[in-house]
Design a protein around this motif. Structure first.
Motif, PDB file in Angstrom:
ATOM      1  N   GLU A   1       0.855  -1.184   0.000  1.00 21.04           N
ATOM      2  CA  GLU A   1       0.000   0.000   0.000  1.00 21.04           C
ATOM      3  C   GLU A   1       0.892   1.235   0.000  1.00 21.04           C
ATOM      4  O   GLU A   1       1.802   1.348   0.807  1.00 21.04           O
TER       5      GLU A   1
ATOM      6  N   PRO B   1     -11.663   6.397  -4.608  1.00 21.28           N
ATOM      7  CA  PRO B   1     -11.940   5.036  -5.072  1.00 21.28           C
ATOM      8  C   PRO B   1     -12.089   4.972  -6.599  1.00 21.28           C
ATOM      9  O   PRO B   1     -12.887   5.691  -7.188  1.00 21.28           O
ATOM     10  N   ASP B   2     -11.266   4.157  -7.228  1.00 25.71           N
ATOM     11  CA  ASP B   2     -11.253   3.862  -8.668  1.00 25.71           C
ATOM     12  C   ASP B   2     -10.763   4.998  -9.562  1.00 25.71           C
ATOM     13  O   ASP B   2     -10.697   4.815 -10.770  1.00 25.71           O
TER      14      ASP B   2
ATOM     15  N   HIS C   1      -7.150   0.291 -15.932  1.00 24.91           N
ATOM     16  CA  HIS C   1      -7.856  -0.957 -16.220  1.00 24.91           C
ATOM     17  C   HIS C   1      -6.841  -2.006 -16.652  1.00 24.91           C
ATOM     18  O   HIS C   1      -5.913  -1.705 -17.402  1.00 24.91           O
TER      19      HIS C   1
ATOM     20  N   GLN D   1      -1.983  -6.595 -10.050  1.00 24.32           N
ATOM     21  CA  GLN D   1      -3.231  -5.850  -9.868  1.00 24.32           C
ATOM     22  C   GLN D   1      -2.938  -4.517  -9.200  1.00 24.32           C
ATOM     23  O   GLN D   1      -2.170  -4.435  -8.253  1.00 24.32           O
TER      24      GLN D   1
ATOM     25  N   THR E   1      -5.072  -1.276  -7.524  1.00 26.26           N
ATOM     26  CA  THR E   1      -6.372  -0.785  -7.068  1.00 26.26           C
ATOM     27  C   THR E   1      -6.190   0.614  -6.503  1.00 26.26           C
ATOM     28  O   THR E   1      -5.328   0.841  -5.651  1.00 26.26           O
TER      29      THR E   1
ATOM     30  N   ALA F   1      -7.676   3.265  -4.168  1.00 28.61           N
ATOM     31  CA  ALA F   1      -8.608   3.378  -3.048  1.00 28.61           C
ATOM     32  C   ALA F   1      -8.535   4.804  -2.508  1.00 28.61           C
ATOM     33  O   ALA F   1      -7.780   5.631  -3.000  1.00 28.61           O
TER      34      ALA F   1
END
Length: 190
Positions: A60, A97-98, A122, A173, A175, A177
């Motif tokens: 993170e 987020p995203d 993506h 991956q 992500t 957040a």
């Protein structure tokens, strides 16, 4: 009657343009950059490379760490005639987020100007794709197509951050957040 209507519509159009110019010249509210730490500026890409090599745990990275790295790593100069009255001040990122909102900051005659783009990442079958969702000039929100004038600046930024981007895209991956980036280098289980 028709002349009066045309004059009113012209006045309304000029008022709208003046309002849009005022909103675009107001700089956006920028995320804060934490005070410099004792860590070296190269630690973030090196930590990402080490995480990718070990492929053992999720990493993170906080928004504050990213902004600290960007402010320590990036510096720019505007070439030519513009360099005398405009200066590149840096880049900041705001993670939601995203989406990641990337702020580009300039000083023009001592006045701060900002432009921002909202980005999404993506994962394709073999690679990552970064998509510009929308953006803003100052406080003036714009659709994706209106952010095209920023393309040379974004390209120069991508070239300057090439080692970091390469290390980031080695992850399996990614992500986005709230206020952090979650990087997973582990291979997916079948």
């Amino acid at each position: 009657m028709i002349r009066q209507l045309i004059k009113t519509l012209r006045l309304l159009g000029i008022s709208l343009l003046a309002g849009a110019a005022w909103v675009a010249h107001r700089p956006a509210d920028l995320p804060r950059v934490a005070a410099p730490s004792s860590a070296k500026a190269d630690d973030l890409p090196d930590m990402m490379r080490q995480t990718t090599i070990k492929r053992a745990a999720v990493m993170e990275v906080s928004e504050v760490e990213i902004n600290r790295h960007l402010s320590a790593t990036l510096s720019g100069k505007i070439p030519g005639v513009l360099g005398g009255w405009a200066a590149f001040e840096g880049v900041r990122i705001d993670l939601e987020p995203d989406t990641a909102r990337l702020f580009l900051i300039w000083k023009i005659h001592g006045h701060t100007q900002t432009a921002s783009v909202d980005l999404a990442i993506h994962r394709g079958e073999k690679d990552f794709r970064v998509e510009v969702l929308r953006g803003a000039y100052g406080h003036l929100e714009m659709p994706r197509g209106m952010m095209r004038p920023l393309q040379p600046s974004l390209q120069a930024l991508a070239e300057a951050l090439d080692p970091e981007i390469r290390a980031l895209f080695q992850m399996t991956q990614i992500t986005i957040a709230k206020d952090k980036l979650v990087l997973d280098p582990r291979f997916p289980t079948a």
